[in-house]
Scaffold this active site. Structure first.
Site, PDB file in Angstrom:
ATOM      1  CB  CYS A   9       4.192  -6.158  -1.063  1.00 30.95           C
ATOM      2  SG  CYS A   9       5.062  -7.733  -1.339  1.00 30.95           S
ATOM      3  CG  ASP A  39       9.946  -6.930  -0.389  1.00 31.13           C
ATOM      4  OD1 ASP A  39      10.844  -6.455   0.344  1.00 31.13           O
ATOM      5  OD2 ASP A  39      10.177  -7.474  -1.477  1.00 31.13           O
ATOM      6  NE  ARG A  43      13.233  -5.963  -1.264  1.00 31.39           N
ATOM      7  CZ  ARG A  43      13.308  -6.331  -2.546  1.00 31.39           C
ATOM      8  NH1 ARG A  43      14.415  -6.063  -3.227  1.00 31.39           N
ATOM      9  NH2 ARG A  43      12.289  -6.940  -3.130  1.00 31.39           N
ATOM     10  CG  HIS A  82       7.343  -3.698  -3.888  1.00 31.33           C
ATOM     11  ND1 HIS A  82       8.554  -4.304  -4.136  1.00 31.33           N
ATOM     12  CD2 HIS A  82       6.585  -4.624  -3.270  1.00 31.33           C
ATOM     13  CE1 HIS A  82       8.522  -5.549  -3.674  1.00 31.33           C
ATOM     14  NE2 HIS A  82       7.342  -5.771  -3.152  1.00 31.33           N
ATOM     15  CB  CYS A 100       6.609  -7.296  -6.324  1.00 28.67           C
ATOM     16  SG  CYS A 100       5.516  -8.360  -5.373  1.00 28.67           S
TER      17      CYS A 100
END
Length: 211
Positions: free
Chosen positions: A42, A44, A46, A98, A101
């Site tokens: 992803c 993302d 993080r 994750h 998400c």
């Protein structure tokens, strides 16, 4: 701008740290990349792939998008898979989603968000495919987490359905596709038990004839 200057300063510190450990690090890195792994994850912020698994630059080939989706119409993702398999000869393809998400969560709702609605439609389809299991989960957070896991499962299968992966198996190339999920809340990766290394492990309908 202060925000950008900080990035350049961090880059200098990062280079210095690597050179202190290995003076020829970047010279060796510039000559070639020989990763064993392709990471499909992803976008993302993080979820930094190299840091999560403790690998240096050059050791992990990476493709990222919203909610780690693998589509048979996405030329970007397919090109990455082809290059990783045919040129780099990676031995492992890891699809890692994750918990937490945003793409998966948005796909569970009905709010219009713009262009991304078309992308998230694919995750909605996964929800619909597994709706009986998901609707039995009364806790919203657990249902959300389960959809993230199911999304990984479906994307692992989508990787296996590509001709690049199947052609590699036909060539007897060592290649395994894995499904993992990362928990942002504690930093640990969970193996979802998805490990596919031959056509025999996928549905007959999706098995392509050797070229």
């Amino acid at each position: 701008m202060k925000e950008l200057k900080a990035l350049f300063d961090n880059n200098k510190k990062w280079v210095k740290a690597h050179l202190e450990q290995d003076a020829g690090f970047f010279k060796k890195l510039a000559k070639q990349q020989t990763p064993v792994y392709l990471w499909i994850g992803c976008a993302d912020s993080r979820m930094p792939p190299n840091e999560i698994v403790g690998l240096n630059p050059g050791e992990l080939f990476v493709h990222r998008n919203v909610a780690n989706v693998v589509l048979h119409t996405d030329m970007n993702c397919l090109s990455v898979i082809q290059y990783a398999v045919e040129a780099l000869k990676v031995r492992h393809i890891i699809v890692c989603g994750h918990y937490g998400c945003g793409g998966v969560k948005a796909a569970m709702g009905n709010k219009q968000m713009g262009l991304i609605d078309n992308w998230l439609r694919h995750i909605k389809d996964i929800y619909f495919l597994h709706r009986e299991e998901l609707q039995k989960i009364k806790n919203p957070t657990q249902r959300y987490h389960r959809l993230a896991e199911l999304n990984v499962r479906e994307q692992v299968l989508n990787v296996c359905y590509t001709r690049f992966v199947q052609n590699a198996w036909d060539r007897k190339q060592k290649l395994t596709v894995h499904g993992w999920i990362y928990d942002i809340a504690d930093g640990f990766i969970k193996d979802l038990g998805l490990c596919i290394n031959s056509k025999k492990q996928i549905e007959q309908l999706y098995r392509l004839q050797p070229r």
